[in-house]
Write a protein that holds these residues in place. Structure first.
Motif, PDB file in Angstrom:
ATOM      1  N   CYS A  41      30.479  44.076  26.371  1.00  0.00           N
ATOM      2  CA  CYS A  41      30.360  42.912  25.252  1.00  0.00           C
ATOM      3  C   CYS A  41      30.134  43.633  23.898  1.00  0.00           C
ATOM      4  O   CYS A  41      30.798  43.421  22.735  1.00  0.00           O
ATOM      5  CB  CYS A  41      29.402  42.051  25.560  1.00  0.00           C
ATOM      6  N   ILE A  81      37.315  33.739  16.680  1.00  0.00           N
ATOM      7  CA  ILE A  81      36.913  33.004  17.784  1.00  0.00           C
ATOM      8  C   ILE A  81      36.577  34.022  18.563  1.00  0.00           C
ATOM      9  O   ILE A  81      35.226  33.836  19.621  1.00  0.00           O
ATOM     10  CB  ILE A  81      37.956  32.165  18.295  1.00  0.00           C
ATOM     11  N   GLU A  82      37.172  35.083  19.035  1.00  0.00           N
ATOM     12  CA  GLU A  82      36.813  36.086  19.936  1.00  0.00           C
ATOM     13  C   GLU A  82      35.496  36.863  19.796  1.00  0.00           C
ATOM     14  O   GLU A  82      34.456  36.868  20.431  1.00  0.00           O
ATOM     15  CB  GLU A  82      37.866  37.191  20.210  1.00  0.00           C
ATOM     16  N   GLU A  84      33.035  35.311  17.701  1.00  0.00           N
ATOM     17  CA  GLU A  84      32.049  34.581  17.982  1.00  0.00           C
ATOM     18  C   GLU A  84      31.636  34.452  19.507  1.00  0.00           C
ATOM     19  O   GLU A  84      30.238  34.355  19.860  1.00  0.00           O
ATOM     20  CB  GLU A  84      32.290  33.187  17.169  1.00  0.00           C
ATOM     21  N   ALA A  85      32.529  34.345  20.301  1.00  0.00           N
ATOM     22  CA  ALA A  85      32.598  34.020  21.726  1.00  0.00           C
ATOM     23  C   ALA A  85      31.705  35.428  22.272  1.00  0.00           C
ATOM     24  O   ALA A  85      30.705  35.228  23.041  1.00  0.00           O
ATOM     25  CB  ALA A  85      33.835  34.090  22.538  1.00  0.00           C
ATOM     26  N   GLU A  87      29.612  37.271  20.547  1.00  0.00           N
ATOM     27  CA  GLU A  87      28.131  37.142  20.099  1.00  0.00           C
ATOM     28  C   GLU A  87      27.432  36.099  21.278  1.00  0.00           C
ATOM     29  O   GLU A  87      26.099  36.466  21.387  1.00  0.00           O
ATOM     30  CB  GLU A  87      28.156  36.800  18.674  1.00  0.00           C
ATOM     31  N   MET A  88      28.122  35.040  21.368  1.00  0.00           N
ATOM     32  CA  MET A  88      27.352  34.010  22.119  1.00  0.00           C
ATOM     33  C   MET A  88      27.118  34.810  23.896  1.00  0.00           C
ATOM     34  O   MET A  88      26.055  34.622  24.170  1.00  0.00           O
ATOM     35  CB  MET A  88      28.328  32.900  22.311  1.00  0.00           C
ATOM     36  N   GLU A  89      28.077  35.530  24.061  1.00  0.00           N
ATOM     37  CA  GLU A  89      28.029  36.247  25.318  1.00  0.00           C
ATOM     38  C   GLU A  89      26.860  37.000  25.562  1.00  0.00           C
ATOM     39  O   GLU A  89      26.169  37.208  26.342  1.00  0.00           O
ATOM     40  CB  GLU A  89      29.305  36.720  25.810  1.00  0.00           C
ATOM     41  N   HIS A  92      23.581  35.462  25.779  1.00  0.00           N
ATOM     42  CA  HIS A  92      23.547  35.128  27.363  1.00  0.00           C
ATOM     43  C   HIS A  92      23.066  36.347  28.210  1.00  0.00           C
ATOM     44  O   HIS A  92      22.113  36.105  29.121  1.00  0.00           O
ATOM     45  CB  HIS A  92      24.846  34.381  27.799  1.00  0.00           C
TER      46      HIS A  92
END
Length: 102
Positions: A41, A81-82, A84-85, A87-89, A92
Motif C-alpha cells: 500500500c 480515486i486510487e 484515496e483508496a 490511503e483508506m486501505e 485499515h
C-alpha cells in the motif's frame, strides 16, 4: 477462542515459524501478512506522492479548491480515486496491525 483442525502439511510449515505455541505462530504470520500488505500500500502511495510532489491530504485540499490542473481528466480523476483508496486501505492495515500487536 476458536478451535481449528489443520492438515499435517500446514502444521509442518507452522513448526518452522518462530513462536512457542501455534496461536503465537499464527499471530506472527498474520502480523507479517498485514505488514506486507501495508508495505505494498505504501509503495502505491509513494507512486502518487512522487508523481504529484505532495501528500494525498495536500492534493485533496488543492482538489477541493479547484487548483489541480486537468482535475477532470480521466487520468487525474482515476489517480485521485486510487490514491484515496490506498490511503483508506493504509488506515485499515495500520488499525489491524495495532490490534494484532496488543
Amino acid at each position: 477462542m476458536s478451535i481449528v483442525e489443520l492438515p499435517e502439511d500446514v502444521l509442518e510449515i507452522l513448526d518452522m515459524v518462530q513462536g512457542e505455541t501455534y496461536e503465537e505462530k499464527i499471530r506472527i504470520l498474520a502480523v507479517e501478512k498485514v505488514q506486507s500488505d501495508l508495505e505494498e500500500c505504501n509503495r502505491g502511495i509513494l507512486k502518487y506522492e512522487s508523481k504529484y510532489g505532495m501528500t494525498f491530504e495536500e492534493f485533496k485540499d488543492l482538489w477541493d479548491k479547484g487548483e489541480i490542473k486537468d482535475k477532470y481528466s480521466t487520468e487525474v480523476e482515476a489517480d485521485y480515486i486510487e490514491w484515496e483508496a490506498l490511503e483508506m486501505e493504509k488506515r485499515h492495515w495500520l488499525s489491524l496491525l495495532r490490534r494484532l500487536k496488543t
